[in-house]
Scaffold this motif. Structure first.
Motif, PDB file in Angstrom:
ATOM      1  N   GLU A 205     -23.942   6.369  -4.093  1.00 44.45           N
ATOM      2  CA  GLU A 205     -24.954   6.650  -5.348  1.00 44.45           C
ATOM      3  C   GLU A 205     -24.169   7.807  -6.242  1.00 44.45           C
ATOM      4  O   GLU A 205     -24.510   7.668  -7.465  1.00 44.45           O
ATOM      5  CB  GLU A 205     -26.277   7.146  -4.706  1.00 44.45           C
ATOM      6  CG  GLU A 205     -27.070   5.940  -4.269  1.00 44.45           C
ATOM      7  CD  GLU A 205     -28.530   6.470  -3.850  1.00 44.45           C
ATOM      8  OE1 GLU A 205     -28.971   6.486  -4.885  1.00 44.45           O
ATOM      9  OE2 GLU A 205     -28.833   6.690  -2.874  1.00 44.45           O
TER      10      GLU A 205
ATOM     11  N   GLU B 240     -21.846   6.379  -8.420  1.00 48.09           N
ATOM     12  CA  GLU B 240     -22.440   5.536  -9.523  1.00 48.09           C
ATOM     13  C   GLU B 240     -22.824   6.513 -10.695  1.00 48.09           C
ATOM     14  O   GLU B 240     -22.839   5.947 -11.894  1.00 48.09           O
ATOM     15  CB  GLU B 240     -23.615   4.794  -8.872  1.00 48.09           C
ATOM     16  CG  GLU B 240     -23.285   3.757  -8.180  1.00 48.09           C
ATOM     17  CD  GLU B 240     -24.431   3.034  -7.411  1.00 48.09           C
ATOM     18  OE1 GLU B 240     -25.547   3.337  -7.692  1.00 48.09           O
ATOM     19  OE2 GLU B 240     -24.441   2.223  -6.772  1.00 48.09           O
ATOM     20  N   GLN B 241     -22.882   7.677 -10.579  1.00 46.63           N
ATOM     21  CA  GLN B 241     -23.599   8.739 -11.313  1.00 46.63           C
ATOM     22  C   GLN B 241     -22.548   9.466 -12.168  1.00 46.63           C
ATOM     23  O   GLN B 241     -22.628   9.652 -13.169  1.00 46.63           O
ATOM     24  CB  GLN B 241     -24.604   9.536 -10.800  1.00 46.63           C
ATOM     25  CG  GLN B 241     -25.600   9.003 -10.132  1.00 46.63           C
ATOM     26  CD  GLN B 241     -26.680   8.256 -11.269  1.00 46.63           C
ATOM     27  OE1 GLN B 241     -26.934   8.814 -12.487  1.00 46.63           O
ATOM     28  NE2 GLN B 241     -27.404   7.167 -10.812  1.00 46.63           N
ATOM     29  N   TYR B 242     -21.268   9.767 -11.440  1.00 48.51           N
ATOM     30  CA  TYR B 242     -20.469  10.572 -11.795  1.00 48.51           C
ATOM     31  C   TYR B 242     -18.984   9.976 -12.201  1.00 48.51           C
ATOM     32  O   TYR B 242     -18.624   9.307 -11.263  1.00 48.51           O
ATOM     33  CB  TYR B 242     -20.422  12.003 -11.069  1.00 48.51           C
ATOM     34  CG  TYR B 242     -21.441  12.909 -11.242  1.00 48.51           C
ATOM     35  CD1 TYR B 242     -21.591  13.652 -12.202  1.00 48.51           C
ATOM     36  CD2 TYR B 242     -22.423  12.885 -10.196  1.00 48.51           C
ATOM     37  CE1 TYR B 242     -22.963  14.402 -12.051  1.00 48.51           C
ATOM     38  CE2 TYR B 242     -23.728  13.527 -10.192  1.00 48.51           C
ATOM     39  CZ  TYR B 242     -23.953  14.584 -11.212  1.00 48.51           C
ATOM     40  OH  TYR B 242     -25.063  15.052 -11.208  1.00 48.51           O
TER      41      TYR B 242
ATOM     42  N   THR C   4     -23.807  13.507 -15.727  1.00 45.96           N
ATOM     43  CA  THR C   4     -23.722  12.258 -15.181  1.00 45.96           C
ATOM     44  C   THR C   4     -23.276  11.437 -16.395  1.00 45.96           C
ATOM     45  O   THR C   4     -23.045  11.594 -17.651  1.00 45.96           O
ATOM     46  CB  THR C   4     -25.260  11.763 -14.855  1.00 45.96           C
ATOM     47  OG1 THR C   4     -25.739  11.327 -15.855  1.00 45.96           O
ATOM     48  CG2 THR C   4     -25.859  12.577 -13.738  1.00 45.96           C
ATOM     49  N   LYS C   5     -22.827  10.130 -16.123  1.00 44.90           N
ATOM     50  CA  LYS C   5     -22.199   9.147 -17.036  1.00 44.90           C
ATOM     51  C   LYS C   5     -23.234   8.831 -18.076  1.00 44.90           C
ATOM     52  O   LYS C   5     -22.919   8.573 -19.047  1.00 44.90           O
ATOM     53  CB  LYS C   5     -21.903   7.813 -16.368  1.00 44.90           C
ATOM     54  CG  LYS C   5     -20.810   7.953 -15.095  1.00 44.90           C
ATOM     55  CD  LYS C   5     -20.522   6.360 -14.566  1.00 44.90           C
ATOM     56  CE  LYS C   5     -19.478   6.702 -13.419  1.00 44.90           C
ATOM     57  NZ  LYS C   5     -19.298   5.369 -12.508  1.00 44.90           N
ATOM     58  N   SER C   6     -24.592   8.970 -17.718  1.00 48.34           N
ATOM     59  CA  SER C   6     -25.731   8.863 -18.828  1.00 48.34           C
ATOM     60  C   SER C   6     -26.028   9.981 -19.662  1.00 48.34           C
ATOM     61  O   SER C   6     -27.010   9.930 -20.256  1.00 48.34           O
ATOM     62  CB  SER C   6     -26.878   8.215 -18.381  1.00 48.34           C
ATOM     63  OG  SER C   6     -27.214   9.109 -17.168  1.00 48.34           O
TER      64      SER C   6
ATOM     65  N   PHE D 248     -29.504  13.795 -11.442  1.00 44.45           N
ATOM     66  CA  PHE D 248     -30.024  12.615 -11.403  1.00 44.45           C
ATOM     67  C   PHE D 248     -30.824  12.680 -10.105  1.00 44.45           C
ATOM     68  O   PHE D 248     -30.785  13.319  -9.217  1.00 44.45           O
ATOM     69  CB  PHE D 248     -29.062  11.435 -11.150  1.00 44.45           C
ATOM     70  CG  PHE D 248     -28.077  11.459  -9.993  1.00 44.45           C
ATOM     71  CD1 PHE D 248     -28.644  10.445  -9.018  1.00 44.45           C
ATOM     72  CD2 PHE D 248     -27.149  12.205  -9.758  1.00 44.45           C
ATOM     73  CE1 PHE D 248     -27.894  10.294  -7.812  1.00 44.45           C
ATOM     74  CE2 PHE D 248     -26.511  12.150  -8.290  1.00 44.45           C
ATOM     75  CZ  PHE D 248     -26.951  11.053  -7.541  1.00 44.45           C
TER      76      PHE D 248
ATOM     77  N   ASP E 258     -31.875  10.168  -6.500  1.00 45.13           N
ATOM     78  CA  ASP E 258     -31.272   9.006  -6.134  1.00 45.13           C
ATOM     79  C   ASP E 258     -32.531   8.311  -5.395  1.00 45.13           C
ATOM     80  O   ASP E 258     -33.585   8.640  -5.521  1.00 45.13           O
ATOM     81  CB  ASP E 258     -30.381   9.596  -4.741  1.00 45.13           C
ATOM     82  CG  ASP E 258     -31.162  10.442  -3.847  1.00 45.13           C
ATOM     83  OD1 ASP E 258     -32.591  10.244  -3.470  1.00 45.13           O
ATOM     84  OD2 ASP E 258     -30.596  11.054  -2.758  1.00 45.13           O
TER      85      ASP E 258
END
Length: 372
Positions: free
Chosen positions: A10, A13-15, A98-100, A105, A107
């Motif tokens: 997880e 997926e975020q970083y 984060t990527k967004s 974030f 989880d």
């Protein structure tokens, strides 16, 4: 303490981390947030590290406001450090988005996570083995205060409302005595009397703030020694960390709490309260280091009130321990039945010793300030 676990998939997926993941380990120094170091091997064989932290939403119930404070302050510091030809990657924390494009974030289990840069070739201290360590910590906290002197204070949120509102803390104490919910007031009569005799001290700083004689500033509010990162080579304090309690307040709060924590001759929970005294040498070392870096940004009244701030913040802390004892130990973690009462006694013993040595503290402060 929240359960220390995370799902690495997880996190990925975020970083967008750099390198091949090789493992992680938990840092054990923190008392509020669970902290992990993530390690990655770059293509060149070097190790890249990131600091992953689970936000304790029991303590900080609004992570959006919390992270807005931290992002605002750290980005402001980065700009100042760059302008002064410093190294922002070492001299302040950096939030990894984060990527967004978010500063944290949530989880699948509802846990909140954030990520910071890892400051290499540095260390923290848990105790003062050398007065020079306290001096260097003082310079770091003083520099932190000076760099944020012109920060737009109106943009900061109160992450813990009334944290250093000593008048409010005293009202909580009086209520605890009156209600005596667990029948402990009789066992704390000397401490209750000690507190009541000093009620007039509780409103001094707040009254001066209301009158505009003391300015509202960006304050750290947890100026313990272990919230400074020291450089491995120079031993200088290079970065102030643990910014969760950064919010509007008085510079005097931060100074006072540093003295309460560090310039003492005994541990906070020393059972023999007679061992707890003010260490005047450490008081002088910290005051000198703090004023060297922060002095130019403080007004004269702030400097004159440094000794009083040390006393009143120590009193406030003792008051909080006493209140929690009377309420049945519902806030502070305790190891035995009278733990909070023992803590209260050491803090009140320190207050009494500060009162005894107040003229010396005042003379030291004026002498240092006069030669800067």
């Amino acid at each position: 303490m929240q359960q220390a676990s995370f799902n690495i998939s997880e996190i990925f997926e975020q970083y967008d981390f750099e390198g091949e993941y090789t493992g992680s380990y938990q840092c054990s120094d923190g008392h509020i947030n669970n902290t992990f170091i993530l390690e990655f091997r770059s293509k060149s064989g070097l190790t890249n590290r990131y600091l992953l932290q689970q936000i304790n939403t029991n303590a900080f119930k609004n992570p959006d406001e919390l992270m807005e404070n931290i992002v605002g302050v750290t980005e402001y510091l980065r700009n100042i450090i760059k302008a002064n030809n410093g190294d922002p990657d070492r001299e302040t924390l950096t939030v990894i988005f984060t990527k967004s494009g978010k500063p944290y974030f949530r989880d699948s289990e509802g846990k909140h996570w954030r990520c910071y840069n890892y400051i290499t070739d540095s260390y923290t201290c848990q105790r003062i083995d050398d007065p020079a360590v306290f001096f260097n910590a003082a310079k770091a906290f003083g520099k932190f205060s000076r760099m944020l002197a012109d920060y737009p204070i109106e943009t900061l949120h109160d992450t813990i409302p009334n944290f250093h509102n000593t008048v409010s803390r005293f009202e909580d104490f009086k209520k605890a005595v009156e209600e005596d919910t667990v029948g402990r007031a009789a066992s704390a009569k000397p401490e209750i009397a000690f507190a009541r005799e000093r009620e007039s001290d509780t409103g001094v700083l707040l009254d001066l703030l209301k009158k505009g004689e003391l300015p509202l500033r960006v304050t750290h509010n947890d100026t313990k020694l272990n919230n400074v990162m020291f450089d491995q080579k120079t031993k200088e304090g290079i970065c102030v960390i643990d910014l969760d309690t950064v919010m509007p307040g008085l510079s005097l709060y931060d100074f006072g709490d540093s003295i309460r924590f560090g310039a003492t001759t005994a541990a906070e929970d020393e059972k023999d309260a007679s061992k707890m005294k003010l260490d005047l040498e450490l008081y002088e070392k910290y005051t000198e280091g703090y004023l060297i870096t922060a002095g130019s940004s403080l007004n004269r009244l702030e400097v004159e009130l440094l000794p009083f701030a040390a006393k009143v913040i120590t009193f406030e802390c003792g008051l909080r321990f006493l209140t929690d004892y009377l309420n049945g130990d519902v806030y502070f973690h305790t190891a035995y039945a009278d733990h909070n009462l023992i803590r209260c006694r050491t803090q009140f013993a320190l207050v009494a010793d500060m009162e005894k040595n107040f003229d010396k503290m005042d003379e030291v402060t004026r002498r240092i300030y006069g030669r800067l």
